[in-house]
Design a protein around this motif. Structure first.
Motif, PDB file in Angstrom:
ATOM      1  N   LEU A 152      35.598  29.320  45.115  1.00  0.00           N
ATOM      2  CA  LEU A 152      36.135  29.109  43.766  1.00  0.00           C
ATOM      3  C   LEU A 152      36.069  27.633  43.402  1.00  0.00           C
ATOM      4  N   PRO A 153      35.930  27.333  42.112  1.00  0.00           N
ATOM      5  CA  PRO A 153      35.842  25.930  41.719  1.00  0.00           C
ATOM      6  C   PRO A 153      37.058  25.163  42.243  1.00  0.00           C
TER       7      PRO A 153
ATOM      8  N   ALA B 219      35.590  31.705  35.246  1.00  0.00           N
ATOM      9  CA  ALA B 219      35.454  30.494  36.067  1.00  0.00           C
ATOM     10  C   ALA B 219      34.478  30.709  37.216  1.00  0.00           C
ATOM     11  N   ALA B 220      34.457  31.918  37.759  1.00  0.00           N
ATOM     12  CA  ALA B 220      33.586  32.198  38.904  1.00  0.00           C
ATOM     13  C   ALA B 220      33.407  33.698  39.048  1.00  0.00           C
ATOM     14  N   VAL B 221      32.257  34.075  39.579  1.00  0.00           N
ATOM     15  CA  VAL B 221      31.974  35.485  39.854  1.00  0.00           C
ATOM     16  C   VAL B 221      31.606  35.582  41.338  1.00  0.00           C
ATOM     17  N   LEU B 222      32.357  36.371  42.069  1.00  0.00           N
ATOM     18  CA  LEU B 222      32.058  36.555  43.495  1.00  0.00           C
ATOM     19  C   LEU B 222      31.418  37.923  43.686  1.00  0.00           C
ATOM     20  N   TYR B 223      30.231  37.926  44.245  1.00  0.00           N
ATOM     21  CA  TYR B 223      29.536  39.182  44.521  1.00  0.00           C
ATOM     22  C   TYR B 223      29.702  39.485  46.004  1.00  0.00           C
TER      23      TYR B 223
ATOM     24  N   ILE C 125      27.344  32.901  39.907  1.00  0.00           N
ATOM     25  CA  ILE C 125      27.611  33.868  40.970  1.00  0.00           C
ATOM     26  C   ILE C 125      27.562  33.234  42.351  1.00  0.00           C
ATOM     27  N   THR C 126      28.482  33.639  43.205  1.00  0.00           N
ATOM     28  CA  THR C 126      28.412  33.262  44.613  1.00  0.00           C
ATOM     29  C   THR C 126      28.370  34.551  45.412  1.00  0.00           C
ATOM     30  N   GLU C 127      27.370  34.653  46.283  1.00  0.00           N
ATOM     31  CA  GLU C 127      27.245  35.857  47.103  1.00  0.00           C
ATOM     32  C   GLU C 127      28.034  35.666  48.394  1.00  0.00           C
TER      33      GLU C 127
ATOM     34  N   VAL D  28      42.413  30.350  35.017  1.00  0.00           N
ATOM     35  CA  VAL D  28      41.303  30.650  35.927  1.00  0.00           C
ATOM     36  C   VAL D  28      41.078  32.157  35.970  1.00  0.00           C
ATOM     37  N   PHE D  29      39.942  32.595  35.434  1.00  0.00           N
ATOM     38  CA  PHE D  29      39.592  34.013  35.473  1.00  0.00           C
ATOM     39  C   PHE D  29      38.432  34.197  36.454  1.00  0.00           C
ATOM     40  N   VAL D  30      38.697  34.981  37.486  1.00  0.00           N
ATOM     41  CA  VAL D  30      37.692  35.218  38.528  1.00  0.00           C
ATOM     42  C   VAL D  30      37.266  36.682  38.454  1.00  0.00           C
TER      43      VAL D  30
END
Ligand code: AP5
Length: 221
Positions: free
Chosen positions: A218-219, A114-118, A198-200, A7-9
């Motif tokens: 996260l997923p 896996a996910a990008v958090l902004y 992306i999730t803001e 899992v790469f975030v």
């Protein structure tokens, strides 16, 4: 996320948005390393390595270190055994070329972002956060004199190492770092938005609330 692949975030956000603070929390929760490109540069500066000498002027000015140097450094870091289950990436990628390189580096391992958090925070708040920030020498644990003070002044709660204020946290350099972020890194928000990744997160909330919402984003989190 147990049983799944690595899992790469990726954490995106302006200087002072809280990437380092949240990265430490998420890395612990996911049991993966926290990789901060800025911290790796600072450690290399401290020991006066070749990488540190290459990065030195850029850090002092609040400019981005050239892509080839930064990508090479992250390539070496991701090759280390502790990244087998993934990592929380704090401060990388920061340019389109770095985002492309990350896809390639992960692709070579059969992995992907896996996910990008902004983490979004008003600009006026950023200066206040950075001017009151204290960091530990050993591992970059982050404190704030008002919002997140250490238990004993000047000492890291986690590893007992001395706390210091970063030399690039002066008002002038912070203003420049924010301008560099808006010009060179903010376009990545749209890049990852188009990929539906992306999730803001409202980073203006208390640290614990941001942590909870980040983990939940996260997923399967
Ligand atoms: P880097 O170290 O990555 O710095 P940055 O992106 O400017 O981000 P910061 O570390 O300043 O902020 P943060 O978002 O992590 O906030 P923090 O959690 O500490 O990069 C430094 C330099 O290295 C760059 O200028 C460049 O030269 C070079 N570099 C690095 N990566 C590179 C790359 N990929 N390519 C090229 N060059 C690169 O929080 C800030 C403060 O706020 C703390 O005091 C904290 O306690 C407090 N706080 C956090 N969250 C909250 C909250 N919710 N409420 C109240 N206070 C909070």
């Amino acid at each position: 996320m147990e049983g799944a692949g690595p899992v790469f975030v990726v954490l995106l956000g302006a200087p002072g948005a809280g990437k380092g603070t949240q990265a430490k929390y998420l890395a612990k929760a996911l049991e993966v390393p926290h990789i901060s490109s800025g911290h790796i540069f600072r450690v290399n500066l401290q020991v006066d390595s070749e990488l540190g000498r290459k990065a030195s002027d850029y850090l002092a000015r609040g400019e981005l270190v050239p892509d080839d140097v930064t990508i090479g450094m992250i390539r070496d870091r991701l090759a280390q055994a502790d990244c087998g289950r993934g990592a929380v990436l704090d401060g990388f990628p920061r340019t389109p070329a770095q985002a492309e390189a990350l896809d390639e580096l992960l692709g070579e391992r059969g992995a992907r972002v896996a996910a990008v958090l902004y983490i979004k925070v008003d600009e006026a708040v950023l200066i206040q956060r950075l001017s009151g920030r204290w960091m530990c020498r050993q591992a970059g644990h982050v404190y704030h004199q008002l919002f997140n003070p250490p238990k004993a002044p000047g000492v890291c709660d986690v590893d007992g190492s001395p706390l210091y204020q970063r030399s690039d946290d002066t008002e002038e350099t912070v203003a420049h770092r924010i301008a560099v972020y808006l010009r060179q890194t903010a376009p990545l928000i749209e890049h990852y938005r188009k990929r539906g990744q992306i999730t803001e997160i409202d980073g203006g909330q208390p640290i614990e609330v941001v942590s909870r919402q980040s983990l939940a984003a996260l997923p399967e989190g």
